[in-house]
Each structure stands twice: as C-alpha cells, then as structure tokens.
Design a protein around this motif. Structure first.
Motif, mmCIF file in Angstrom:
data_model
loop_
_atom_site.group_PDB
_atom_site.id
_atom_site.type_symbol
_atom_site.label_atom_id
_atom_site.label_comp_id
_atom_site.label_asym_id
_atom_site.label_seq_id
_atom_site.Cartn_x
_atom_site.Cartn_y
_atom_site.Cartn_z
ATOM 1 N N LEU A 137 5.302 -26.304 -2.041
ATOM 2 C CA LEU A 137 5.388 -26.956 -3.350
ATOM 3 C C LEU A 137 4.070 -27.601 -3.753
ATOM 4 O O LEU A 137 3.712 -27.610 -4.927
ATOM 5 C CB LEU A 137 6.509 -27.996 -3.334
ATOM 6 C CG LEU A 137 7.913 -27.448 -3.093
ATOM 7 C CD1 LEU A 137 8.922 -28.585 -3.039
ATOM 8 C CD2 LEU A 137 8.293 -26.464 -4.190
ATOM 9 N N THR A 138 3.345 -28.156 -2.790
ATOM 10 C CA THR A 138 2.046 -28.758 -3.095
ATOM 11 C C THR A 138 1.060 -27.708 -3.568
ATOM 12 O O THR A 138 0.301 -27.926 -4.519
ATOM 13 C CB THR A 138 1.497 -29.485 -1.857
ATOM 14 O OG1 THR A 138 2.413 -30.508 -1.452
ATOM 15 C CG2 THR A 138 0.151 -30.130 -2.156
ATOM 16 N N ALA A 139 1.072 -26.546 -2.915
ATOM 17 C CA ALA A 139 0.175 -25.458 -3.315
ATOM 18 C C ALA A 139 0.522 -24.961 -4.711
ATOM 19 O O ALA A 139 -0.373 -24.681 -5.529
ATOM 20 C CB ALA A 139 0.241 -24.319 -2.299
ATOM 21 N N ARG A 140 1.808 -24.841 -5.017
ATOM 22 C CA ARG A 140 2.230 -24.387 -6.344
ATOM 23 C C ARG A 140 1.781 -25.376 -7.417
ATOM 24 O O ARG A 140 1.320 -24.979 -8.500
ATOM 25 C CB ARG A 140 3.747 -24.228 -6.396
ATOM 26 C CG ARG A 140 4.270 -23.080 -5.584
ATOM 27 C CD ARG A 140 5.788 -23.056 -5.577
ATOM 28 N NE ARG A 140 6.320 -22.598 -6.844
ATOM 29 C CZ ARG A 140 6.527 -21.328 -7.145
ATOM 30 N NH1 ARG A 140 6.220 -20.377 -6.268
ATOM 31 N NH2 ARG A 140 7.032 -20.973 -8.311
ATOM 32 N N ALA A 141 1.941 -26.667 -7.116
ATOM 33 C CA ALA A 141 1.515 -27.678 -8.086
ATOM 34 C C ALA A 141 0.007 -27.631 -8.299
ATOM 35 O O ALA A 141 -0.480 -27.764 -9.428
ATOM 36 C CB ALA A 141 1.946 -29.066 -7.613
ATOM 37 N N ALA A 142 -0.754 -27.437 -7.216
ATOM 38 C CA ALA A 142 -2.214 -27.356 -7.337
ATOM 39 C C ALA A 142 -2.630 -26.123 -8.130
ATOM 40 O O ALA A 142 -3.591 -26.163 -8.909
ATOM 41 C CB ALA A 142 -2.848 -27.330 -5.945
ATOM 42 N N PHE A 143 -1.927 -25.013 -7.941
ATOM 43 C CA PHE A 143 -2.191 -23.788 -8.699
ATOM 44 C C PHE A 143 -2.006 -24.045 -10.196
ATOM 45 O O PHE A 143 -2.843 -23.678 -11.028
ATOM 46 C CB PHE A 143 -1.235 -22.693 -8.215
ATOM 47 C CG PHE A 143 -1.390 -21.370 -8.906
ATOM 48 C CD1 PHE A 143 -2.313 -20.441 -8.460
ATOM 49 C CD2 PHE A 143 -0.596 -21.041 -9.997
ATOM 50 C CE1 PHE A 143 -2.447 -19.207 -9.080
ATOM 51 C CE2 PHE A 143 -0.721 -19.819 -10.632
ATOM 52 C CZ PHE A 143 -1.646 -18.902 -10.170
ATOM 53 N N GLN A 144 -0.915 -24.719 -10.545
ATOM 54 C CA GLN A 144 -0.640 -25.025 -11.948
ATOM 55 C C GLN A 144 -1.649 -26.028 -12.505
ATOM 56 O O GLN A 144 -2.098 -25.893 -13.646
ATOM 57 C CB GLN A 144 0.787 -25.560 -12.079
ATOM 58 C CG GLN A 144 1.285 -25.623 -13.505
ATOM 59 C CD GLN A 144 2.764 -25.916 -13.592
ATOM 60 O OE1 GLN A 144 3.259 -26.243 -14.677
ATOM 61 N NE2 GLN A 144 3.494 -25.787 -12.504
ATOM 62 N N ASP A 145 -2.012 -27.023 -11.687
ATOM 63 C CA ASP A 145 -3.007 -28.007 -12.124
ATOM 64 C C ASP A 145 -4.351 -27.340 -12.423
ATOM 65 O O ASP A 145 -5.037 -27.715 -13.386
ATOM 66 C CB ASP A 145 -3.200 -29.081 -11.052
ATOM 67 C CG ASP A 145 -2.038 -30.052 -10.977
ATOM 68 O OD1 ASP A 145 -1.300 -30.159 -11.980
ATOM 69 O OD2 ASP A 145 -1.866 -30.699 -9.932
ATOM 70 N N ALA A 146 -4.732 -26.381 -11.594
ATOM 71 C CA ALA A 146 -6.008 -25.687 -11.811
ATOM 72 C C ALA A 146 -5.987 -24.928 -13.131
ATOM 73 O O ALA A 146 -7.002 -24.879 -13.851
ATOM 74 C CB ALA A 146 -6.283 -24.725 -10.655
ATOM 75 N N CYS A 147 -4.845 -24.349 -13.478
ATOM 76 C CA CYS A 147 -4.715 -23.653 -14.756
ATOM 77 C C CYS A 147 -4.819 -24.634 -15.916
ATOM 78 O O CYS A 147 -5.498 -24.365 -16.917
ATOM 79 C CB CYS A 147 -3.394 -22.900 -14.797
ATOM 80 S SG CYS A 147 -3.155 -21.913 -16.289
ATOM 81 N N VAL A 148 -4.154 -25.777 -15.802
ATOM 82 C CA VAL A 148 -4.220 -26.801 -16.850
ATOM 83 C C VAL A 148 -5.657 -27.254 -17.061
ATOM 84 O O VAL A 148 -6.145 -27.352 -18.193
ATOM 85 C CB VAL A 148 -3.323 -28.000 -16.485
ATOM 86 C CG1 VAL A 148 -3.548 -29.159 -17.446
ATOM 87 C CG2 VAL A 148 -1.852 -27.592 -16.491
ATOM 88 N N GLU A 149 -6.355 -27.538 -15.981
ATOM 89 C CA GLU A 149 -7.744 -27.995 -16.077
ATOM 90 C C GLU A 149 -8.631 -26.945 -16.738
ATOM 91 O O GLU A 149 -9.502 -27.275 -17.549
ATOM 92 C CB GLU A 149 -8.275 -28.340 -14.687
ATOM 93 C CG GLU A 149 -7.619 -29.569 -14.070
ATOM 94 C CD GLU A 149 -8.036 -29.775 -12.635
ATOM 95 O OE1 GLU A 149 -8.993 -29.096 -12.188
ATOM 96 O OE2 GLU A 149 -7.420 -30.606 -11.944
ATOM 97 N N MET A 150 -8.421 -25.684 -16.396
ATOM 98 C CA MET A 150 -9.236 -24.613 -16.979
ATOM 99 C C MET A 150 -9.036 -24.541 -18.488
ATOM 100 O O MET A 150 -9.997 -24.357 -19.246
ATOM 101 C CB MET A 150 -8.876 -23.280 -16.320
ATOM 102 C CG MET A 150 -9.668 -22.093 -16.833
ATOM 103 S SD MET A 150 -11.439 -22.225 -16.453
ATOM 104 C CE MET A 150 -11.409 -21.937 -14.675
#
Length: 312
Positions: A125-138
């Motif tokens: 779940l932490t990895a999934r959240a980080a994946f989504q956060d990276a998309c938001v930041e981009m």
C-alpha cells in the motif's frame, strides 16, 4: 502455533514476502470494501503484520498474535522508493504515447497505468501511494507535451472523480489537483461555443508557436477568461511559457487601457477595438446615429399609415 495474521491470509509459517503479497492480492478481491469495511481493515492489518514478521523472522509473536515491535522505518522508505521508481519508469516508457498524436492514446495510457497498479511491486500500500503521489507531483509541476492526456488517464485509472481521499491527504499538491478536477467539471458544462474556442486556444498554446496578430486580436480576451475560470487546471493542460508569450505579444500591440477603464472586465480590449482609438467620442457619435436612424424609420411608418388612411 500459527500466527493469526498468517492464518487470515491462508499461509503457513514458511511464507515469504512474495507469498504474502500474492495472498493479500487474492484475498482482497473477495472483499467489497463498501459493504464490509471492517473485514477489509482486518485483512489489511493481517497483511501489514505478516510483512513485518517476514521482514524480521526472529521477532517473537505475542499473545495477541502480532509482532511485538514495529518494522524499521527503512521498510517504509524502500516501499516509497519502489513506488516512485515504478512511476518514473512508466513515465519514461510512455513518452512516445504522450508525445504522439494517436487518437487512442488516452485509452492506451490508462491501460498502462492500470497494468502498473496490478504489478506485484505495487501490492504494498505504501508503494501504491508513492506511485500515485509521483504522478500528482508530475502533473502539478507544470505542463509538458502530453500531460493533458496523462491528467485524463490518471483521473480514470486512480478514480479521482469517484474517490478524492488520496488527493485530500496529499498536501498542497493534491489540493491543487482536486481544484483542477472541479474546474474541469465546470468547464465541460460550458456553452458549445466556449468549449470549441477553448479547444482551439489550447491547441495553439501546446504547439508552442508565437501567436500571430490576428489570432491575438480574436482570442486574447477568451484566454484571459480561461485564466480567470481555470486557474489551477490551465497550468496542467497548457504551456505556461506560451501563455506568457501571448500576453507579451498583446502588450506590444495594445500597451494597456486608460486609467479610468474597468481593469476587471475580461472583454475590455474587445470593446476598445470595436470603438476605435477615440472610443469616447466615437461611441457617442454612434449612439446619436442610431437614434437618428430609428426616428427616420418611425417617420416612414407614420407616413405610410397616414396615406393608407386617407386614400384606402
């Protein structure tokens, strides 16, 4: 005795982290989170406890069946790094899709995001959240070629319109994207003319060419209106540098309104162009001419009815 968290996942004492992730992916499909939130939370707790246990097998399990101390923070850091690297690889791989002109690139990019989310590396779940956060930041960082498609594909893949919880918990960047989604919702419900005009302007902004004077005279007012209505969405789906060039080019053509003119009226330039350089006197003269024409029409109508009454 088998720890309860392994029993919940239907695993034995020899399970490693890979087996735990696979078991969680299998069990989570059997639960409807909306109908059974408590069951989902219990499964998630068992999953996290199993991962901590597998990461430090020497830990003792207490009488409640949970590891007696937390896993080190390094595990969270590794999961976060895994999610961010996964998005970086996806973004690099999807560059031809983003920069291409394929009419089906939205569907292709959405499928790519969904496949990434189904990958075993993002079961955590932490990895999934980080994946989504990276998309938001981009996205919030600013438009790049194809980001308007990435924004649409991410909205579909992450279901942001249906569930904005992650964005609400992602700080300022998540809040900015949430506002952009609200602005997009409103923009889609504008008049057809406004929607077509915005599409034309966005296409020109993304091409990156300096605007020609006749396009500026026609579209600068609408661009200003877009900036006032879509302050969070526009930087995500259009080039900020191109918008700045449009304004600089317009300032070279029209340095600015008189001091007594309404600066908050987005159509002030259109009114000035229609009125001409001496718009105060010219406007008054136009009004006088309209009144004179109206009076002459009335005179003709009166004469017509008088003649009809006298002779017919």
């Amino acid at each position: 005795m088998l720890p309860p968290f392994l029993a919940r996942l239907r695993l034995d004492a020899g399970a490693d982290r890979r087996a735990i992730r696979s078991a969680y992916a299998r069990e989570v499909k059997l639960i409807d989170q909306a109908i059974d939130p408590a069951g989902f939370q219990a499964l998630r707790d068992a999953y996290e406890a199993a991962l901590r246990w597998a990461g430090a097998p020497s830990l003792m399990v207490n009488e409640l069946g949970t590891p007696t101390r937390r896993a080190p923070d390094r595990a969270h850091e590794r999961a976060t790094e895994t999610g961010r690297l996964a998005f970086a690889r996806l973004y690099q791989w999807a560059a031809p899709i983003l920069q291409g002109m394929d009419p089906d690139r939205l569907q292709a990019l959405e499928r790519t995001l969904l496949r990434a989310l189904d990958d075993e590396a993002l079961i955590n779940l932490t990895a999934r959240a980080a994946f989504q956060d990276a998309c938001v930041e981009m996205l919030v960082k600013g438009w790049q070629p194809g980001h308007e498609v990435l924004f649409e594909a991410a909205t579909l893949a992450f279901r942001w319109e249906q569930d904005s919880t992650h964005l609400e918990q992602s700080g300022e960047q998540g809040f900015t994207l949430l506002l952009a989604l609200q602005e997009q919702f409103i923009a889609r419900r504008q008049r057809d003319f406004d929607v077509r005009k915005q599409h034309q302007i966005l296409t020109r902004l993304r091409l990156g060419r300096d605007p020609e004077p006749h396009f500026l005279q026609r579209d600068i007012d609408h661009l200003r209106l877009m900036q006032s209505r879509l302050p969070n969405l526009l930087p995500i789906i259009a080039d900020r540098a191109a918008i700045a060039r449009w304004h600089r080019a317009w300032q070279a053509i029209d340095p600015g309104p008189p001091e007594d003119e309404d600066l908050h009226n987005p159509y002030r330039h259109k009114a000035r162009r229609a009125a001409g350089p001496d718009h105060g006197h010219a406007g008054q003269a136009g009004e006088d001419g309209d009144l004179a024409l109206l009076w002459r029409i009335c005179q003709v109508i009166i004469v017509f009815y008088v003649i009809r009454w006298l002779f017919f």
